[in-house]
Design a protein around this motif. Structure first.
Motif, PDB file in Angstrom:
ATOM      1  N   ALA A 120      -2.977 -20.590  -3.321  1.00 49.53           N
ATOM      2  CA  ALA A 120      -3.558 -21.873  -3.714  1.00 49.53           C
ATOM      3  C   ALA A 120      -5.021 -21.728  -4.135  1.00 49.53           C
ATOM      4  CB  ALA A 120      -3.441 -22.872  -2.565  1.00 49.53           C
ATOM      5  N   GLY A 121      -5.583 -20.538  -3.954  1.00 49.73           N
ATOM      6  CA  GLY A 121      -6.962 -20.306  -4.341  1.00 49.73           C
ATOM      7  C   GLY A 121      -7.984 -20.963  -3.425  1.00 49.73           C
ATOM      8  N   LYS A 122      -7.579 -21.245  -2.204  1.00 49.88           N
ATOM      9  CA  LYS A 122      -8.498 -21.880  -1.258  1.00 49.88           C
ATOM     10  C   LYS A 122      -9.618 -20.914  -0.899  1.00 49.88           C
ATOM     11  CE  LYS A 122      -7.331 -25.210   1.254  1.00 49.88           C
ATOM     12  NZ  LYS A 122      -6.925 -26.162   2.239  1.00 49.88           N
ATOM     13  N   LEU A 123     -10.809 -21.449  -0.798  1.00 51.90           N
ATOM     14  CA  LEU A 123     -11.967 -20.656  -0.411  1.00 51.90           C
ATOM     15  C   LEU A 123     -12.441 -21.104   0.962  1.00 51.90           C
ATOM     16  CD1 LEU A 123     -13.893 -20.664  -3.793  1.00 51.90           C
ATOM     17  CD2 LEU A 123     -12.396 -18.887  -2.890  1.00 51.90           C
ATOM     18  N   PHE A 124     -12.897 -20.155   1.752  1.00 49.86           N
ATOM     19  CA  PHE A 124     -13.330 -20.433   3.110  1.00 49.86           C
ATOM     20  C   PHE A 124     -14.709 -19.842   3.349  1.00 49.86           C
ATOM     21  CE2 PHE A 124      -8.730 -20.395   3.130  1.00 49.86           C
ATOM     22  CZ  PHE A 124      -8.421 -21.539   3.863  1.00 49.86           C
ATOM     23  N   HIS A 125     -15.491 -20.488   4.182  1.00 46.81           N
ATOM     24  CA  HIS A 125     -16.777 -19.936   4.601  1.00 46.81           C
ATOM     25  C   HIS A 125     -16.560 -18.883   5.690  1.00 46.81           C
ATOM     26  CE1 HIS A 125     -19.208 -22.654   2.251  1.00 46.81           C
ATOM     27  NE2 HIS A 125     -18.413 -23.620   2.639  1.00 46.81           N
ATOM     28  N   TYR A 126     -15.590 -19.141   6.552  1.00 45.12           N
ATOM     29  CA  TYR A 126     -15.266 -18.219   7.641  1.00 45.12           C
ATOM     30  C   TYR A 126     -13.760 -18.005   7.662  1.00 45.12           C
ATOM     31  CZ  TYR A 126     -19.887 -19.297   9.523  1.00 45.12           C
ATOM     32  OH  TYR A 126     -21.243 -19.450   9.686  1.00 45.12           O
ATOM     33  N   VAL A 127     -13.369 -16.785   7.929  1.00 43.45           N
ATOM     34  CA  VAL A 127     -11.979 -16.457   8.222  1.00 43.45           C
ATOM     35  C   VAL A 127     -12.011 -15.802   9.590  1.00 43.45           C
ATOM     36  CG1 VAL A 127      -9.971 -15.066   7.605  1.00 43.45           C
ATOM     37  CG2 VAL A 127     -11.317 -16.192   5.807  1.00 43.45           C
ATOM     38  N   ILE A 128     -11.391 -16.468  10.550  1.00 44.42           N
ATOM     39  CA  ILE A 128     -11.412 -15.983  11.929  1.00 44.42           C
ATOM     40  C   ILE A 128      -9.987 -15.636  12.333  1.00 44.42           C
ATOM     41  CG2 ILE A 128     -11.993 -16.517  14.319  1.00 44.42           C
ATOM     42  CD1 ILE A 128     -13.957 -18.651  13.175  1.00 44.42           C
ATOM     43  N   THR A 129      -9.783 -14.390  12.682  1.00 43.39           N
ATOM     44  CA  THR A 129      -8.474 -13.991  13.173  1.00 43.39           C
ATOM     45  C   THR A 129      -8.514 -14.011  14.700  1.00 43.39           C
ATOM     46  OG1 THR A 129      -9.094 -11.652  12.999  1.00 43.39           O
ATOM     47  CG2 THR A 129      -7.885 -12.605  11.155  1.00 43.39           C
ATOM     48  N   VAL A 130      -7.489 -14.552  15.292  1.00 45.28           N
ATOM     49  CA  VAL A 130      -7.404 -14.658  16.762  1.00 45.28           C
ATOM     50  C   VAL A 130      -6.097 -14.027  17.226  1.00 45.28           C
ATOM     51  CG1 VAL A 130      -8.922 -16.649  17.051  1.00 45.28           C
ATOM     52  CG2 VAL A 130      -6.530 -17.021  16.547  1.00 45.28           C
ATOM     53  N   CYS A 131      -5.955 -12.777  16.889  1.00 46.59           N
ATOM     54  CA  CYS A 131      -4.728 -12.081  17.233  1.00 46.59           C
ATOM     55  C   CYS A 131      -5.085 -10.727  17.827  1.00 46.59           C
ATOM     56  CB  CYS A 131      -3.848 -11.921  15.997  1.00 46.59           C
ATOM     57  SG  CYS A 131      -4.720 -11.322  14.545  1.00 46.59           S
ATOM     58  N   ASP A 132      -4.059 -10.012  18.240  1.00 49.35           N
ATOM     59  CA  ASP A 132      -4.313  -8.690  18.806  1.00 49.35           C
ATOM     60  C   ASP A 132      -4.779  -7.741  17.710  1.00 49.35           C
ATOM     61  OD1 ASP A 132      -2.041  -7.597  17.469  1.00 49.35           O
ATOM     62  OD2 ASP A 132      -0.757  -8.270  19.096  1.00 49.35           O
ATOM     63  N   GLU A 133      -5.323  -6.608  18.095  1.00 51.45           N
ATOM     64  CA  GLU A 133      -5.914  -5.666  17.136  1.00 51.45           C
ATOM     65  C   GLU A 133      -4.921  -5.206  16.072  1.00 51.45           C
ATOM     66  OE1 GLU A 133      -9.012  -4.842  16.607  1.00 51.45           O
ATOM     67  OE2 GLU A 133      -9.723  -5.994  18.312  1.00 51.45           O
ATOM     68  N   THR A 134      -3.690  -4.963  16.449  1.00 45.40           N
ATOM     69  CA  THR A 134      -2.700  -4.475  15.491  1.00 45.40           C
ATOM     70  C   THR A 134      -2.481  -5.490  14.378  1.00 45.40           C
ATOM     71  OG1 THR A 134      -1.603  -3.262  17.250  1.00 45.40           O
ATOM     72  CG2 THR A 134      -0.346  -3.613  15.230  1.00 45.40           C
ATOM     73  N   SER A 135      -2.261  -6.743  14.731  1.00 45.55           N
ATOM     74  CA  SER A 135      -2.044  -7.776  13.717  1.00 45.55           C
ATOM     75  C   SER A 135      -3.327  -8.073  12.967  1.00 45.55           C
ATOM     76  CB  SER A 135      -1.517  -9.050  14.366  1.00 45.55           C
ATOM     77  OG  SER A 135      -0.274  -8.814  14.972  1.00 45.55           O
ATOM     78  N   GLY A 136      -4.451  -8.056  13.661  1.00 50.97           N
ATOM     79  CA  GLY A 136      -5.736  -8.339  13.025  1.00 50.97           C
ATOM     80  C   GLY A 136      -6.054  -7.372  11.909  1.00 50.97           C
ATOM     81  N   ASN A 137      -5.673  -6.136  12.065  1.00 52.42           N
ATOM     82  CA  ASN A 137      -5.936  -5.130  11.038  1.00 52.42           C
ATOM     83  C   ASN A 137      -5.045  -5.298   9.814  1.00 52.42           C
ATOM     84  OD1 ASN A 137      -7.933  -3.950  12.568  1.00 52.42           O
ATOM     85  ND2 ASN A 137      -6.537  -2.527  13.559  1.00 52.42           N
ATOM     86  N   ARG A 138      -3.978  -6.068   9.937  1.00 54.96           N
ATOM     87  CA  ARG A 138      -3.060  -6.294   8.819  1.00 54.96           C
ATOM     88  C   ARG A 138      -3.415  -7.539   8.023  1.00 54.96           C
ATOM     89  NH1 ARG A 138       2.133  -7.032  11.727  1.00 54.96           N
ATOM     90  NH2 ARG A 138       2.792  -7.834   9.733  1.00 54.96           N
ATOM     91  N   CYS A 139      -4.363  -8.335   8.493  1.00 52.70           N
ATOM     92  CA  CYS A 139      -4.710  -9.578   7.803  1.00 52.70           C
ATOM     93  C   CYS A 139      -5.314  -9.279   6.439  1.00 52.70           C
ATOM     94  CB  CYS A 139      -5.699 -10.392   8.627  1.00 52.70           C
ATOM     95  SG  CYS A 139      -4.960 -11.061  10.118  1.00 52.70           S
ATOM     96  N   PRO A 140      -4.935 -10.067   5.438  1.00 49.04           N
ATOM     97  CA  PRO A 140      -5.452  -9.823   4.087  1.00 49.04           C
ATOM     98  C   PRO A 140      -6.917 -10.240   3.958  1.00 49.04           C
ATOM     99  CG  PRO A 140      -4.136 -11.805   4.128  1.00 49.04           C
ATOM    100  CD  PRO A 140      -4.022 -11.187   5.496  1.00 49.04           C
TER     101      PRO A 140
END
Length: 124
Positions: free
Chosen positions: A55-75
């Motif tokens: 959708a082309g949404k823009l964010f000021h902050y992207v906060i991941t709240v997951c374990d390290e394994t999943s966090g490293n896979r976030c785009p």
């Protein structure tokens, strides 16, 4: 849980949106423990992170709240976004009896809330 807390605690400054690597169903224990604090998240829809990217949404902050394994896979989100990673266990991966899982989910909930409160103070 993080989306609900941020919208409740700083909804005048932020509009939090939540998504996972894959769309799924809300964790019933998360719904229960948030309800214990008077927060009804049962109507929330799980979203896939790629919905926001497409959708082309823009964010000021992207906060991941997951374990390290999943966090490293976030785009990586396009545009300017400060990325923060807060390592929390995934409540859906908890083991034990219903009571044990519920108590562990409450601890995760409380830790997420405390981290959000701390972060709000940091950026004030």
């Amino acid at each position: 849980m993080a989306e609900a807390f941020l919208n409740q605690l700083a909804g005048d400054r932020f509009e939090a949106e939540s998504a996972g690597l894959e769309a799924g169903t809300l964790n019933p224990l998360a719904v229960v423990v948030m309800g214990e604090l008077g927060m009804d998240i049962s109507g929330n829809r799980t979203k896939e992170v790629f919905e926001f990217i497409k959708a082309g949404k823009l964010f000021h902050y992207v906060i991941t709240v997951c374990d390290e394994t999943s966090g490293n896979r976030c785009p990586i989100f396009p545009g300017y976004a400060k990325r923060l990673h807060w390592n929390f266990p995934d409540p859906s991966a908890l083991k034990g009896t219903y009571h044990e899982q519920r108590e562990q989910t409450k601890k995760i909930r409380d830790a997420i809330k405390a981290r959000i409160e701390s972060w709000i103070k940091e950026i004030a």
